[in-house]
Design an enzyme around this catalytic site. Structure first.
Site, short mmCIF file in Angstrom:
data_model
loop_
_atom_site.label_atom_id
_atom_site.label_comp_id
_atom_site.label_asym_id
_atom_site.label_seq_id
_atom_site.Cartn_x
_atom_site.Cartn_y
_atom_site.Cartn_z
N HIS A 1 0.71 -1.32 0.01
CA HIS A 1 -0.15 0.49 0.09
C HIS A 1 0.53 1.68 -0.34
CE1 HIS A 1 -3.04 -2.63 0.46
NE2 HIS A 1 -2.90 -2.81 2.17
N SER B 1 -13.30 -15.97 -6.95
CA SER B 1 -14.54 -15.62 -6.13
C SER B 1 -14.58 -15.17 -5.32
CB SER B 1 -16.20 -16.22 -6.75
OG SER B 1 -15.93 -17.24 -5.74
N PHE B 2 -15.66 -13.78 -4.81
CA PHE B 2 -15.39 -13.04 -3.55
C PHE B 2 -15.32 -14.09 -2.62
CE2 PHE B 2 -17.26 -11.39 0.39
CZ PHE B 2 -16.67 -9.84 0.47
#
Length: 316
Positions: free
Chosen positions: A126, A249-250
């Protein structure tokens, strides 16, 4: 404490080193600031991750490999999702990584901890570009930059702070949103972070960047996964892409990560399953009042007026 058992010793912290922000409700946020980054004081006291004040310099000096890939994103923008997809593509497998992505988050470790990881290494971070290894340009490492509409980022990050007390904030949504808009927030503000990355991508053509949008990946995962595969130059076919889309997929990623735990310190266990909440585009509508949305839009128009990035705030 990292998964290798390390407890990181912070540099000396005096009261002069601590920056405090207090919201309108009296909730105080305590940081140690370094070159535009705000690191939660509580995180440093835990020994959760290395002190940015000394470790950023180590990260900048880290030796890279030509096969290294860096997944770069503001927190809660889909980092884990794209990291898992990318790792599957470069490894040629649809098996989930046994360890959490935090084991290869650059700012969560000392660079020497990555030396024994076999190539190709897929990092995630980040951090702004200026804090990443200078060797990236020389080695021509692949860089994937993930974008997500900032209203959903704000909501997701707010809920993230409620799951992980090391992050700093115990206030409610209303007061958190003011902190988000003022950019007095963990790491650095979204607007500043995003504008910096836009400038970096424009000003560094020799570096191989791929910019992805969370919303595009949600809407058409097959096309976006194939785009990542093409960018990485790895072999894939439609069957492999479809298998990755299903595994990543989530719902499936959240289930796969429920059993993972990451030790941030001897008394701080992170349940990685909590990293996944809804993953929906447009969930911000369930949180923002009309006046909050208007205030956000005004700040957005002012701070992003010179940006060429375009965001999708709803898929319906």
């Amino acid at each position: 404490m990292s998964e290798s058992g390390n407890v990181y010793q912070a540099d000396e912290i005096t009261d002069d080193d601590v920056t405090r922000f207090t919201d309108d409700a009296g909730n105080t946020v305590e940081y140690v600031e370094y070159d535009g980054l705000h690191q939660p004081l509580y995180e440093l006291k835990l020994g959760a991750v290395p002190d940015f004040r000394s470790n950023i310099k180590r990260i900048q000096g880290m030796a890279c490999r030509e096969s290294d890939v860096f997944i770069c994103a503001y927190p809660k923008s889909g980092t884990h999702w794209v990291w898992e997809i990318t790792r599957m593509l470069v490894k040629g497998t649809t098996e989930y990584e046994k360890e959490s992505k935090e084991t290869v988050t650059n700012e969560f470790h000392l660079p020497k901890e990555f030396d024994t990881i076999p190539s190709p290494r897929v990092f995630n971070t980040h951090l702004p570009f200026r804090h990443l290894p200078k060797d990236i340009a020389r080695r021509k490492c692949k860089m994937i930059f993930i974008q997500r509409n900032p209203k959903d980022v704000a909501v997701s990050f707010f809920n993230h702070t409620k799951n992980f007390d090391y992050l700093f904030y115990n206030g409610d949504w209303e007061h958190y949103l003011k902190l988000f808009l003022s950019e007095t927030i963990f790491y650095q503000g979204w607007f500043q972070y995003t504008k910096e990355w836009e400038a970096v991508i424009a000003d560094n053509p020799p570096i191989d960047f791929l910019t992805l949008y969370y919303e595009d990946l949600t809407k058409d995962p097959l096309a976006e996964i194939a785009k990542i595969g093409t960018f990485l130059g790895v072999p894939f076919d439609n069957t492999f892409v479809a298998a990755i889309a299903e595994k990543c997929s989530f719902k499936n990623l959240k289930t796969a990560n429920v059993s993972k735990e990451y030790s941030f310190s001897s008394n701080q266990q992170i349940d990685v399953g909590l990293m996944f909440r809804k993953g929906k585009v447009g969930d911000w509508k369930n949180w923002f009042t009309v006046s909050q949305s208007e205030e956000f839009d005004n700040v957005y128009r002012n701070k992003m007026k010179d940006s060429n990035f375009q965001y999708t705030f709803s898929l319906v």
